[in-house]
Design a protein around this motif. Structure first.
Motif, PDB file in Angstrom:
ATOM      1  N   VAL A 279       0.688  -2.052 -32.693  1.00 11.41           N
ATOM      2  CA  VAL A 279       0.121  -1.770 -31.408  1.00 11.41           C
ATOM      3  C   VAL A 279      -0.966  -2.468 -31.066  1.00 11.41           C
ATOM      4  O   VAL A 279      -1.291  -2.835 -30.102  1.00 11.41           O
ATOM      5  CB  VAL A 279      -0.186  -0.079 -31.386  1.00 11.41           C
ATOM      6  N   GLU A 283      -1.982  -5.449 -28.403  1.00 10.88           N
ATOM      7  CA  GLU A 283      -3.190  -5.477 -27.398  1.00 10.88           C
ATOM      8  C   GLU A 283      -3.844  -6.707 -27.585  1.00 10.88           C
ATOM      9  O   GLU A 283      -4.293  -7.174 -26.498  1.00 10.88           O
ATOM     10  CB  GLU A 283      -4.025  -4.215 -27.607  1.00 10.88           C
ATOM     11  N   CYS A 417       6.143  -4.614 -28.990  1.00 11.71           N
ATOM     12  CA  CYS A 417       5.033  -3.752 -28.454  1.00 11.71           C
ATOM     13  C   CYS A 417       4.538  -4.527 -27.193  1.00 11.71           C
ATOM     14  O   CYS A 417       4.235  -3.824 -26.240  1.00 11.71           O
ATOM     15  CB  CYS A 417       4.024  -3.403 -29.357  1.00 11.71           C
ATOM     16  N   ALA A 420       6.732  -4.045 -24.244  1.00 15.45           N
ATOM     17  CA  ALA A 420       6.960  -2.586 -23.875  1.00 15.45           C
ATOM     18  C   ALA A 420       5.599  -2.004 -23.215  1.00 15.45           C
ATOM     19  O   ALA A 420       5.837  -1.255 -21.993  1.00 15.45           O
ATOM     20  CB  ALA A 420       7.168  -1.638 -25.061  1.00 15.45           C
ATOM     21  N   TYR A 421       4.641  -2.498 -23.509  1.00 18.74           N
ATOM     22  CA  TYR A 421       3.097  -1.958 -22.976  1.00 18.74           C
ATOM     23  C   TYR A 421       2.493  -3.081 -22.439  1.00 18.74           C
ATOM     24  O   TYR A 421       1.631  -2.676 -21.303  1.00 18.74           O
ATOM     25  CB  TYR A 421       2.488  -1.515 -24.316  1.00 18.74           C
ATOM     26  N   TYR A 422       2.814  -4.416 -22.237  1.00 18.25           N
ATOM     27  CA  TYR A 422       2.340  -5.343 -21.440  1.00 18.25           C
ATOM     28  C   TYR A 422       3.374  -6.163 -20.962  1.00 18.25           C
ATOM     29  O   TYR A 422       3.582  -7.720 -21.129  1.00 18.25           O
ATOM     30  CB  TYR A 422       1.299  -6.237 -22.377  1.00 18.25           C
ATOM     31  N   PRO A 494       4.179   4.650 -30.483  1.00 21.57           N
ATOM     32  CA  PRO A 494       3.396   4.834 -28.984  1.00 21.57           C
ATOM     33  C   PRO A 494       2.263   4.045 -28.808  1.00 21.57           C
ATOM     34  O   PRO A 494       1.532   3.749 -29.993  1.00 21.57           O
ATOM     35  CB  PRO A 494       3.349   6.347 -29.120  1.00 21.57           C
ATOM     36  N   LYS A 495       1.911   3.717 -27.832  1.00 21.40           N
ATOM     37  CA  LYS A 495       0.429   3.044 -27.676  1.00 21.40           C
ATOM     38  C   LYS A 495      -0.559   3.230 -27.904  1.00 21.40           C
ATOM     39  O   LYS A 495      -1.409   2.933 -28.590  1.00 21.40           O
ATOM     40  CB  LYS A 495       0.641   2.610 -25.973  1.00 21.40           C
ATOM     41  N   GLU A 496      -0.725   4.755 -28.285  1.00 11.82           N
ATOM     42  CA  GLU A 496      -1.754   5.459 -28.570  1.00 11.82           C
ATOM     43  C   GLU A 496      -1.827   6.016 -30.273  1.00 11.82           C
ATOM     44  O   GLU A 496      -2.491   6.709 -30.444  1.00 11.82           O
ATOM     45  CB  GLU A 496      -1.948   6.761 -27.716  1.00 11.82           C
TER      46      GLU A 496
END
Length: 503
Positions: A279, A283, A417, A420-422, A494-496
């Motif tokens: 994760v 980022e 990841c 999915a998140y970016y 999960p991202k967090e």
């Protein structure tokens, strides 16, 4: 040498670990010196050697293996030093091994030829003699109708071998040197192998490639067993490569139950820390590399890869992700929940022993042992993981983190990841395995050929499932990891995740 074969050498190494483990589990401090002294005689009983030309040499080699298994250094060959010298100072839970990690046992080394081309009995004395025609130095001549190579003239180019129609010319080399991607294997004054500590990155490939068992790493499992015996509270964190290492019938639940039976207070997956890293690195990639703020990013989880970068490509060291390695991230999470407990990392990797001994990591990881060493502990305690009742589950991580065990798994998890998140970020993935290929890709990165890339490097060919401390054949272990990854109830973290605590 084929990995995963149960050779006499593998059994002999295992026997040393088992006997040391039995002593550590069963013997009081007052009797431990006598018990350790007896081990070489238990392994080589009677007066006939089992593997060498002399029983005395066998016992001498065994004695050095016993010392290394307790984290002690080899004894000098020209001074009288007792087998158990230093044992009292080593019989404490806070004892880390004495560097260097990897050592050549001189009495076990066969002094293999470092690099030589030699004519074998297959030579037919043919009329063509192409070997003499291609040699650029005139090192090949005909004596009594057969080819002979003058070693003083030979430049080891291999042209004679390539043209021989009978494959009569053999290339002799040291298996340990062939396996070393940083050329750290050198020779002593007697022609025996020695490891240049300034070059070595402790991957352990030389150790698993030596057919004489002349190279061994130091262990901390003796200290771990003594701490368990004393009743210390110890939590086990298990690297994702454990899958398949203790038999096909050993499910994650059985494995956890076996560790609890051993005496550990709790067991967690290191894949949890891998999830955290995936994760965070996703980022970092999206914000730094994809935007051009940083030319490329290097993964950090393999200690041999990270050491290779810092030692041979220092100008790229600042490109290593500053994310905690899965081992350390998981350990810190454990100690936050269990502040009074010690933590042992159980994994496939010899170099993790080196990572854990660093000043910045010592407070997080108290012990490091390999799967090979753990197998000996199970045997010494009479615990069969396949026969243990499955009363617990392993559910700390996702498929992404569990995939770190195989080559390409780290970069693959980060890529999942990022997507999915970016979703707007394009990912350029590069991954290599084996130190020789790691060096090549780092050179390309240094030359600016891989800008925009996420580069994963694994010191062991095949990834962590091929580590020096593994038990299972690499292919079978990798298949077991893939199966577990594919069937994991959660595929990405999960991202967090960094804010989540252990259940």
């Amino acid at each position: 040498m084929e990995r995963g074969l149960l050779t006499p050498l593998k059994l002999l190494r295992r026997q040393v670990f088992v006997e040391v483990a039995r002593v550590a589990f069963e013997t009081d401090k007052n009797d431990i010196i006598d018990a350790i002294e007896a081990i070489p005689y238990k392994i080589t009983p009677g007066d006939k050697p089992l593997y060498r030309e002399s029983i005395w040499r066998e016992r001498a080699i065994c004695s050095e293996r016993v010392r290394l298994s307790m984290g002690l250094s080899l004894r000098p060959e020209d001074e009288p030093v007792h087998l158990t010298s230093g044992l009292r100072g080593s019989d404490i839970a806070d004892k880390y091994y004495e560097p260097p990690l990897m050592q050549v046992i001189p009495s076990a080394c066969a002094a293999c030829s470092p690099n030589m081309y030699k004519v074998t009995d297959n030579c037919r004395g043919c009329v063509a003699h192409p070997c003499t025609a291609v040699c650029p130095k005139g090192a090949v001549s005909i004596v009594n109708g057969k080819s002979v190579i003058d070693q003083s003239k030979c430049i080891k180019c291999g042209k004679c071998k390539n043209v021989c129609p009978y494959d009569a010319i053999a290339h002799h080399s040291r298996p340990c040197a062939d396996a070393c991607g940083v050329k750290a294997i050198e020779s002593d004054e007697l022609g025996r192998a020695k490891i240049n500590a300034d070059k070595c990155v402790s991957c352990g490939m030389c150790m698993v490639s030596c057919p004489f068992g002349a190279i061994a790493d130091k262990s901390q499992f003796f200290q771990l067993i003594r701490a368990l015996r004393r009743g210390d509270k110890i939590v086990a964190e298990v690297a994702p490569a454990y899958l398949g290492q203790f038999g096909e019938q050993v499910t994650p639940g059985k494995f956890k139950a076996a560790l609890l039976k051993m005496g550990f207070t709790e067991v967690y997956e290191v894949a949890l820390g891998a999830d955290m890293g995936a994760v965070t690195e996703a980022e970092h990639y999206a914000e730094r590399v994809a935007t051009g703020k940083q030319p490329f990013m290097l993964t950090s989880c393999c200690p041999s890869w990270a050491m290779l970068i810092r030692r041979y490509f220092p100008e790229s060291a600042d490109k290593i992700s500053n994310t905690l390695t899965p081992m350390v991230a998981t350990a810190r999470t454990i100690k936050k929940k269990h502040p009074e407990h010690r933590v042992v990392f159980i994994g496939p990797c010899a170099a993790k022993k080196l990572e854990a001994s660093r000043r910045t990591v010592r407070s997080d990881v108290d012990f490091v042992i390999t799967f090979e060493e753990l197998s000996a502990m199970f045997e010494a305690k009479g615990i069969d993981p396949a026969a243990v009742e499955e009363t617990h589950r392993m559910h700390d991580a996702t498929g992404a983190g569990r995939g770190y065990a195989v080559a390409g798994g780290v970069a693959g998890a980060i890529e999942k990841c990022v997507k999915a998140y970016y979703p707007e970020t394009q990912v350029n993935i590069q991954h290599v395995e084996g130190l020789e290929d790691c060096r090549k890709i780092l050179l390309l990165a240094k030359m600016g050929k891989l800008n925009g890339s996420l580069i994963e490097g694994m010191g062991c060919p095949g990834g962590c499932v091929a580590g020096a401390g593994t038990n299972a054949p690499i292919g079978k272990a990798a298949a077991q990891v893939k199966k577990t990854v594919d069937t994991s109830s959660r595929q990405i973290p999960p991202k967090e995740l960094a804010e989540i605590e252990l259940d």
